[in-house]
Design an enzyme around this catalytic site. Sequence first.
Site, short mmCIF file in Angstrom:
data_model
loop_
_atom_site.label_atom_id
_atom_site.label_comp_id
_atom_site.label_asym_id
_atom_site.label_seq_id
_atom_site.Cartn_x
_atom_site.Cartn_y
_atom_site.Cartn_z
N ALA A 134 63.15 17.44 28.14
CA ALA A 134 63.72 18.77 27.86
C ALA A 134 63.07 19.33 26.61
O ALA A 134 63.55 19.14 25.50
CB ALA A 134 65.23 18.68 27.68
N SER A 136 60.92 22.98 26.39
CA SER A 136 61.29 24.39 26.52
C SER A 136 62.54 24.56 27.37
O SER A 136 63.30 25.52 27.19
CB SER A 136 60.13 25.18 27.16
OG SER A 136 58.98 25.11 26.34
N SER A 339 63.25 44.56 21.92
CA SER A 339 62.06 44.30 22.75
C SER A 339 61.49 42.91 22.46
O SER A 339 60.30 42.69 22.64
CB SER A 339 60.99 45.37 22.52
OG SER A 339 61.47 46.65 22.86
N GLY A 365 28.21 27.43 14.39
CA GLY A 365 27.35 26.66 15.28
C GLY A 365 27.62 25.17 15.18
O GLY A 365 28.77 24.73 15.12
N GLU A 389 58.07 25.30 18.92
CA GLU A 389 59.10 26.34 18.78
C GLU A 389 58.97 27.42 19.86
O GLU A 389 59.13 28.61 19.59
CB GLU A 389 59.06 26.94 17.38
CG GLU A 389 59.48 25.92 16.32
CD GLU A 389 59.83 26.56 15.00
OE1 GLU A 389 60.64 27.51 15.02
OE2 GLU A 389 59.30 26.12 13.99
N THR A 391 56.59 27.66 23.63
CA THR A 391 55.20 27.86 24.02
C THR A 391 54.91 29.35 24.22
O THR A 391 55.82 30.18 24.33
CB THR A 391 54.90 27.13 25.33
OG1 THR A 391 55.70 27.71 26.39
CG2 THR A 391 55.20 25.64 25.22
#
Length: 409
Positions: A134, A136, A339, A365, A389, A391
Amino acid sequence: MAEFTLDLNDDQKQVRDWLNGFARDVMRPAAAEWDEREETPWPVIQEAAKIGIYSLDFYAQQFFDPTGLGIPMTMEELFWGDAGIALSIVGTGLAAVGVIANGTEEQIGTWIPQMYGDANDVKVAAFCSSEPDAGSDVASMRTRAVYDEAKDEWVLNGTKTWATNGGIANVHVVVAVVDPELGSKGHASFIVPPSTPGLSQGQKFKKHGIRASHTAEVVLEDVRVPGSCLLGGKAKLDERLARAREKAKAGGGDRVKNAAMATFEASRPAVGAMAVGTARAAYEVALDYAKTREQFGRPIIDNQGVAFQLADMRTRIDAARLLVWRASWMATTGKPFTSAEGSMSKLFASETAKKVTGQAIQILGGNGYTREYPVERMHRDAAIYTIFEGTSEIQRLVIARTLAGMPIR
């Protein structure tokens, strides 16, 4: 109510510069060593405690900053120094937030000082929510807390995983199931005091990044804690469970927040600020390298392919910071996340950290792929932001559900 501004005030600038100096002079020189050792950097934490960075008073001052920018500013500067060491310094904060979000004033005053200790005897704390089956999916949590009314004690059994400071903490905050029939609404948070019998450290994880931060399983076997260790108290819990049962019987209604989600909602913008700090550090290394590294007789920044990457990196970092600051300001001034602005900030900033650190390696590089340069470590560290905390996928789900007003799966 504090007005929204993009300018830090003089006090905030002074704190920012102080934190930046500690990150530059103490954390960065030690970063590679503790990453290799994969051990908690106690000497660095103690240095932070001596000057007041690792202390209840400092984080309280930042937490109660009326603009909301104290905590994100702190997180950005420390994680600009080094993510692994920074997480060891601020990891206690998640447990502290768990107590602040769910506890009484008496519990806050009793337990938070014990989470930090003092400069001569540094302590840490752990917030224990995730489980092997358990993460998320908090509704699948199996750790149980059963009330022993005769003794006014709660008995905890189960296994927690991915716990920062798990097993080495002085104080553990444990989320457990008190009513399995209510799913995630039947959870509560408990304080496990120091040296409580039955709590032990399980597996310590060897990680891809943030190696200086201790992450382990926490095993709970008939752990008994006093009734006073239930955060918020039993009367408040009984009232909340009764409301949840009534709404379940009625077939839905408004959501009832569980203990773990209350903590994560409060901390998501702070995690976004951590990601911004790591991204900014990698960008600065790449920018300096591009100005001094010459190929074909000129600095590589003279090539559009490099310059445009740096332009995109800086743009994403600034956009991520603005999302974090907005969410932090909204939370402090009591504006609702209509929101899912908290999740937005965490989502965009964490994805930015992964992308920017990867671009930094590309600009350097072959050098960027070696441990001689810090961007390799920063890239490994950045991967965690899209995982812990909540995903990135969970953040998108939270945002989509909020926008749609529907239980999108």
